[in-house]
Design a protein around this motif. Structure first.
Motif, PDB file in Angstrom:
ATOM      1  N   HIS A  44       0.815  -1.228   0.000  1.00 20.45           N
ATOM      2  CA  HIS A  44       0.000   0.000   0.000  1.00 20.45           C
ATOM      3  C   HIS A  44       0.839   1.264   0.000  1.00 20.45           C
ATOM      4  O   HIS A  44       0.352   2.328  -0.396  1.00 20.45           O
ATOM      5  N   ASP A  45       2.110   1.192   0.402  1.00 17.90           N
ATOM      6  CA  ASP A  45       2.938   2.398   0.366  1.00 17.90           C
ATOM      7  C   ASP A  45       4.367   2.151  -0.126  1.00 17.90           C
ATOM      8  O   ASP A  45       5.164   3.089  -0.196  1.00 17.90           O
ATOM      9  N   GLY A  46       4.684   0.897  -0.488  1.00 16.45           N
ATOM     10  CA  GLY A  46       5.999   0.609  -1.049  1.00 16.45           C
ATOM     11  C   GLY A  46       7.126   0.532  -0.045  1.00 16.45           C
ATOM     12  O   GLY A  46       8.305   0.415  -0.444  1.00 16.45           O
ATOM     13  N   ARG A  47       6.852   0.570   1.254  1.00 20.11           N
ATOM     14  CA  ARG A  47       7.917   0.517   2.247  1.00 20.11           C
ATOM     15  C   ARG A  47       8.583  -0.863   2.255  1.00 20.11           C
ATOM     16  O   ARG A  47       7.922  -1.894   2.123  1.00 20.11           O
ATOM     17  N   TYR A  48       9.899  -0.873   2.426  1.00 19.00           N
ATOM     18  CA  TYR A  48      10.653  -2.116   2.513  1.00 19.00           C
ATOM     19  C   TYR A  48      10.566  -2.641   3.947  1.00 19.00           C
ATOM     20  O   TYR A  48      10.818  -1.908   4.910  1.00 19.00           O
ATOM     21  N   LEU A  49      10.224  -3.914   4.081  1.00 26.01           N
ATOM     22  CA  LEU A  49      10.039  -4.509   5.405  1.00 26.01           C
ATOM     23  C   LEU A  49      11.259  -5.292   5.869  1.00 26.01           C
ATOM     24  O   LEU A  49      11.726  -5.133   6.998  1.00 26.01           O
ATOM     25  N   ALA A  50      11.768  -6.170   4.999  1.00 24.72           N
ATOM     26  CA  ALA A  50      12.897  -7.021   5.365  1.00 24.72           C
ATOM     27  C   ALA A  50      13.554  -7.527   4.092  1.00 24.72           C
ATOM     28  O   ALA A  50      12.956  -7.503   3.010  1.00 24.72           O
ATOM     29  N   ALA A  51      14.805  -7.972   4.223  1.00 23.68           N
ATOM     30  CA  ALA A  51      15.571  -8.462   3.075  1.00 23.68           C
ATOM     31  C   ALA A  51      16.156  -9.829   3.399  1.00 23.68           C
ATOM     32  O   ALA A  51      16.521 -10.105   4.541  1.00 23.68           O
ATOM     33  N   THR A  52      16.229 -10.681   2.364  1.00 21.43           N
ATOM     34  CA  THR A  52      16.831 -12.003   2.541  1.00 21.43           C
ATOM     35  C   THR A  52      18.306 -11.935   2.163  1.00 21.43           C
ATOM     36  O   THR A  52      18.652 -11.599   1.039  1.00 21.43           O
ATOM     37  N   VAL A  53      19.156 -12.255   3.116  1.00 16.30           N
ATOM     38  CA  VAL A  53      20.597 -12.328   2.898  1.00 16.30           C
ATOM     39  C   VAL A  53      21.062 -13.705   3.341  1.00 16.30           C
ATOM     40  O   VAL A  53      20.273 -14.515   3.841  1.00 16.30           O
ATOM     41  N   ASP A  54      22.350 -13.993   3.164  1.00 20.21           N
ATOM     42  CA  ASP A  54      22.852 -15.341   3.446  1.00 20.21           C
ATOM     43  C   ASP A  54      22.574 -15.777   4.881  1.00 20.21           C
ATOM     44  O   ASP A  54      22.310 -16.958   5.132  1.00 20.21           O
ATOM     45  N   GLU A  55      22.630 -14.841   5.814  1.00 16.17           N
ATOM     46  CA  GLU A  55      22.420 -15.219   7.219  1.00 16.17           C
ATOM     47  C   GLU A  55      20.959 -15.215   7.634  1.00 16.17           C
ATOM     48  O   GLU A  55      20.634 -15.447   8.801  1.00 16.17           O
ATOM     49  N   GLY A  56      20.052 -14.951   6.706  1.00 18.93           N
ATOM     50  CA  GLY A  56      18.631 -14.996   7.002  1.00 18.93           C
ATOM     51  C   GLY A  56      17.942 -13.682   6.702  1.00 18.93           C
ATOM     52  O   GLY A  56      18.457 -12.833   5.978  1.00 18.93           O
TER      53      GLY A  56
END
Length: 270
Positions: A44-56
Motif C-alpha cells: 500500500h505504500d511501497g515501504r521495505y520490510l525485510a531483506a533475505t541475505v545469506d544469514e537470514g
C-alpha cells in the motif's frame, strides 16, 4: 554466479521483489540491498520490510513481523527459496475478498461493475520482468504477456518504430493510491472514473495490459493516435496478441485510450 532474479512474487499485502531492482533509501538500505536476494515490500505504500541475505531475514522496518499479511509473504518466500532454479508452481491469482472494502473507501457504489461492464480483475501471484518503462522502472507482466511485448517491441524497432512502455502491472493498492492522489488535487469521483477504472476493475491488475507511448510524446494522451507508433500498432499489434481496450465510444464509460493495449493468449476468453 547466480543469474539475477526476474520474477516478482505477489501476496495480498506484501510483494517479494528481486533486491537488485530496488533503489536504496539510505545507507543502511544500500548495504543490505547489495547483499540481498529478495526484499519484502509493503504494497500500500511501497515501504521495505525485510531483506533475505545469506544469514537470514534482516529487518528494514521496525516491528515488520507484525505487518498485515506477513505470514502469507513468508510462506511464499519459503516456496521461492526452496526452488532456486525455477519459480515455484504455476502462477495463480490472489483472492478478491477485500475489493468491497476498497470501493467503499472511495465511495464507489456496489453496482459499479455491472453498470460499466468492467469485470473484477484478480492479481497474479507471479509476474515476470518485461524490461523497463520510459522512467526506468521495472515493467511487470505475466510471463506470456512479457514475451509477447518484447517480441512486438523488437519487431517495431526493426522497422524504425520505437514503442515505449509507460506502465504495466498495477496492484489494487496502487490503483487505490491513484484515486487518493487525485482526490487530494481536487478531482471528483466522476472525473477520476472517466479516466481510471475503480480498484479491482483495471486491466492493469491482471498483468496483461500496458500503456504504450512514443518518444517525445506525453504519456497517456489522445495525441498518441497521431504517432507512427500508434499507426504501427494498428497494423501489427493483433499479430502479437494485443488489442486496444478502450476505443472511442466504448461501452464502459472510459475515455478513448489509444495508448492502452491488452494481451490475450490464443484460445482464452476476453
Amino acid at each position: 554466479m547466480r543469474a539475477p532474479d526476474r520474477f516478482l512474487f505477489n501476496t495480498p499485502d506484501i510483494e517479494l521483489w528481486p533486491a537488485w531492482l530496488l533503489r536504496a533509501r539510505g545507507n543502511h538500505d544500500a548495504r543490505l540491498l547489495a547483499r540481498a536476494r529478495f526484499v519484502l515490500r509493503r504494497k500500500h505504500d511501497g515501504r521495505y520490510l525485510a531483506a533475505t541475505v545469506d544469514e537470514g531475514l534482516q529487518p528494514l522496518l521496525p516491528r515488520w513481523t507484525r505487518e498485515r499479511g506477513v505470514d502469507a509473504a513468508l510462506d511464499m518466500l519459503d516456496a521461492v527459496l526452496a526452488t532456486p532454479r525455477r519459480p515455484p508452481g504455476a502462477s495463480a491469482t490472489l483472492p478478491l475478498d477485500r475489493l468491497h472494502e476498497r470501493l467503499a473507501q472511495l465511495g464507489v457504489d456496489g453496482d459499479y461493475g455491472a453498470r460499466t461492464g468492467l469485470p473484477r480483475v484478480a492479481e497474479p501471484t507471479r509476474l515476470a520482468l518485461a524490461g523497463f518503462d520510459r522512467y526506468r522502472r521495472p515493467l511487470w507482466l505475466t510471463a506470456a504477456a512479457a514475451r509477447a511485448w518484447q517480441r512486438m517491441q523488437a519487431a517495431a524497432m526493426r522497422e524504425g518504430v520505437v514503442l515505449e512502455a509507460i506502465s504495466g502491472y498495477r496492484s489494487h493498492d496502487y490503483q487505490l493510491g491513484i484515486f487518493e492522489r487525485k482526490f487530494a488535487r481536487g478531482q471528483s469521483l466522476a472525473q477520476i472514473l472517466a479516466v481510471n477504472a475503480a480498484p479491482g476493475h483495471s486491466e492493469h491488475h491482471g498483468g496483461q495490459a500496458l500503456d504504450i507511448g512514443a518518444p517525445g510524446e506525453p504519456p497517456a494522451e489522445e495525441s498518441f493516435e497521431r504517432t507512427h507508433a500508434f499507426a504501427w500498432l494498428q497494423r501489427h499489434a493483433a499479430g502479437f496478441g494485443f488489442t486496444m481496450s478502450y476505443p472511442r465510444d466504448n461501452p464502459h464509460g472510459i475515455v478513448y485510450e489509444p495508448w492502452h493495449w491488452r494481451y490475450r493468449e490464443a484460445g482464452t476468453e476476453s
